[in-house]
Design an enzyme around this catalytic site. Structure first.
Site, PDB file in Angstrom:
ATOM      1  CD  GLU A 153      60.559  56.670  46.277  1.00 54.39           C
ATOM      2  OE1 GLU A 153      61.361  55.808  46.633  1.00 54.39           O
ATOM      3  OE2 GLU A 153      59.904  57.355  47.084  1.00 54.39           O
ATOM      4  CB  CYS A 185      51.363  61.664  44.880  1.00 54.45           C
ATOM      5  SG  CYS A 185      52.572  62.737  45.639  1.00 54.45           S
ATOM      6  CB  CYS A 218      63.920  68.310  46.565  1.00 56.46           C
ATOM      7  SG  CYS A 218      63.095  69.906  46.763  1.00 56.46           S
ATOM      8  CB  CYS A 252      61.942  71.088  53.865  1.00 58.44           C
ATOM      9  SG  CYS A 252      61.352  72.285  52.646  1.00 58.44           S
ATOM     10  CB  CYS A 272      61.329  66.971  53.378  1.00 52.31           C
ATOM     11  SG  CYS A 272      60.869  66.204  51.811  1.00 52.31           S
ATOM     12  CB  CYS A 316      53.571  64.159  52.997  1.00 49.59           C
ATOM     13  SG  CYS A 316      52.022  64.463  52.186  1.00 49.59           S
TER      14      CYS A 316
HETATM   15  N1  SAH Z   1      58.246  70.943  47.116  1.00 50.45           N
HETATM   16  C1  SAH Z   1      56.804  70.945  47.246  1.00 50.45           C
HETATM   17  C2  SAH Z   1      56.211  69.538  47.236  1.00 50.45           C
HETATM   18  C3  SAH Z   1      56.731  68.725  48.374  1.00 50.45           C
HETATM   19  S1  SAH Z   1      55.896  67.447  49.166  1.00 50.45           S
HETATM   20  C4  SAH Z   1      56.406  71.654  48.519  1.00 50.45           C
HETATM   21  O1  SAH Z   1      57.282  71.964  49.325  1.00 50.45           O
HETATM   22  O2  SAH Z   1      55.230  71.916  48.712  1.00 50.45           O
HETATM   23  C5  SAH Z   1      54.327  67.891  49.661  1.00 50.45           C
HETATM   24  C6  SAH Z   1      54.134  68.252  51.135  1.00 50.45           C
HETATM   25  O3  SAH Z   1      54.682  67.308  52.060  1.00 50.45           O
HETATM   26  C7  SAH Z   1      54.776  69.583  51.464  1.00 50.45           C
HETATM   27  O4  SAH Z   1      53.845  70.388  52.111  1.00 50.45           O
HETATM   28  C8  SAH Z   1      55.893  69.163  52.371  1.00 50.45           C
HETATM   29  O5  SAH Z   1      56.311  70.204  53.191  1.00 50.45           O
HETATM   30  C9  SAH Z   1      55.277  68.017  53.128  1.00 50.45           C
HETATM   31  N2  SAH Z   1      56.250  67.206  53.874  1.00 50.45           N
HETATM   32  C10 SAH Z   1      57.582  67.092  53.649  1.00 50.45           C
HETATM   33  N3  SAH Z   1      58.136  66.255  54.537  1.00 50.45           N
HETATM   34  C11 SAH Z   1      57.145  65.829  55.330  1.00 50.45           C
HETATM   35  C12 SAH Z   1      57.099  64.921  56.441  1.00 50.45           C
HETATM   36  N4  SAH Z   1      58.184  64.304  56.865  1.00 50.45           N
HETATM   37  N5  SAH Z   1      55.906  64.708  57.025  1.00 50.45           N
HETATM   38  C13 SAH Z   1      54.782  65.316  56.560  1.00 50.45           C
HETATM   39  N6  SAH Z   1      54.772  66.168  55.536  1.00 50.45           N
HETATM   40  C14 SAH Z   1      55.938  66.430  54.909  1.00 50.45           C
END
Ligand code: SAH
Length: 351
Positions: A87, A101, A108, A112, A115, A339
């Site tokens: 996406e 974005c 990934c 986390c 996420c 995000c």
């Molecule tokens: N792998 C990279 C890019 C990921 S997405 C990273 O970790 O930075 C970008 C941001 O969205 C990151 O800060 C991630 O932690 C955040 N994110 C992930 N899941 C989320 C959620 N459910 N709600 C809000 N932010 C989230």
């Protein structure tokens, strides 16, 4: 399976072509009126035809598109040559321009806890064309729209994937954009979970463009961070503080190009004590800016967003330390484009 890049195919198809031919090809890819290799008029006719037959003009194809109810966010599901889906998101920004974005991987590996992308695991990294073309995809999409001034001003690597585990392709795509569009490196942000060996290399790499770096922190407590960000290495926070010190030393006045991201999760990392701890950690790191992101719900995960009162309290603690804090606006949550919501499963309102 590795997908051959356009440059690789070009080299195989035209082994004796002088170097300027590939430079012309790359420039053509970003020309607004060029629709395919057939319209690259600087190429001899035979070359145009062969390229048209053998080299994809676009490395990705649109599978489905979604638009948020407020029309400020669009999400495209793209498919690769080997039929994987990932996406990319287009968001209207405060300056009435657009931010793209982009994803760096399909899925990934970082997992986390909060996420959606992490839950699908890693399918593969995107190659440089598949990253580069996410911007080209939205540029050509906007050209078809009636608003003539629709301009993309920013790119953020906050889609699927961990960009610093695919750093060569990410770097190459950034270099192409900086070279071929009017988007400068300070309008490009690479967001990372904090892959320290790759971050160390960036400090040494003279070719690394001076993009903004955002580090997803989520907790200033080593033990707590390990729980929500399982890729956290031992002594991560100490190592990160040391990295920030070296970043300031080496990149000097570019300190403002560093941001910490902190997703606020109710009852997990949002207490005033945790804010205090975070503020002290940020001070230790030379006061980079802070972006707080209210958690976007992901189905099947036990986490909820902090309420706005709690978020305000959290921000106040940070502000008292003289730290620049911004709350990221939630966009596209009704189309699972916010995000942490990117995952190619069931999809809402298609357009
Ligand atoms: N792998 C990279 C890019 C990921 S997405 C990273 O970790 O930075 C970008 C941001 O969205 C990151 O800060 C991630 O932690 C955040 N994110 C992930 N899941 C989320 C959620 N459910 N709600 C809000 N932010 C989230």
């Amino acid at each position: 399976m590795a997908i051959a890049t356009r440059q690789h195919r070009f080299g195989e198809l035209f082994p004796s072509a002088p170097a300027f031919r590939w430079r012309q090809a790359e420039a053509a890819l970003f020309q607004p009126d060029a629709k395919g290799w057939g319209s690259v008029s600087v190429f001899p006719k035979a070359m145009r035809e062969e390229a048209e037959a053998k080299i994809p003009w676009m490395s990705v194809a649109l599978d489905r598109m979604f638009e948020s109810r407020d029309q400020e966010t669009l999400k495209a599901v793209l498919s690769t040559e080997d039929h994987l889906l990932f996406e990319t998101v287009l968001m209207g920004n405060a300056r009435e321009q657009w931010t793209v974005c982009v994803s760096s991987q399909v899925g990934c590996a970082m997992r986390c806890a909060f996420c959606a992308t992490g839950a699908m695991g890693l399918k593969r990294s995107l190659n440089e064309d598949e990253i580069t073309d996410q911007l080209r995809f939205w540029q050509s999409f906007l050209r078809e729209r009636p608003e003539a001034d629709a301009r993309i001003s920013n790119v953020v690597f906050m889609g699927m994937g961990e960009p610093l585990t695919n750093v060569d392709n990410v770097k190459q795509a950034i270099r192409t954009w900086v070279d071929k569009t009017d988007i400068g490196p300070t309008h490009i942000t690479v967001s990372t979970v904090g892959v320290l060996p790759a971050m160390d290399q960036l400090l040494e790499d003279k070719d690394w463009p001076s993009v903004r770096i955002a580090i997803s922190l989520h907790s200033a407590d080593q033990t707590e961070r390990e729980k929500i960000v399982p890729s956290t290495v031992p002594h991560f926070l100490d190592k990160l503080a040391d990295w920030c010190r070296r970043y300031r030393q080496i990149l000097g006045n570019r300190r403002h190009h560093l941001t910490f991201e902190y997703t606020l999760i109710s009852g997990v990392n949002d207490t005033p004590e945790q804010a205090e701890m975070l503020a002290r950690f940020i001070e230790r790191c030379g006061k980079p800016k802070l972006n707080v992101i209210p958690l976007n719900p992901v189905s099947g995960k036990p986490f909820t967003a902090s309420d706005q009162k709690r978020i305000e309290l959290f921000k106040q603690v940070i502000l008292r330390h003289g730290i620049d804090v911004m709350q990221r606006r939630t966009m596209g949550d009704d189309i699972a484009a916010a995000c942490g919501q990117l995952a190619t499963g069931e999809q809402p309102h298609m357009i």
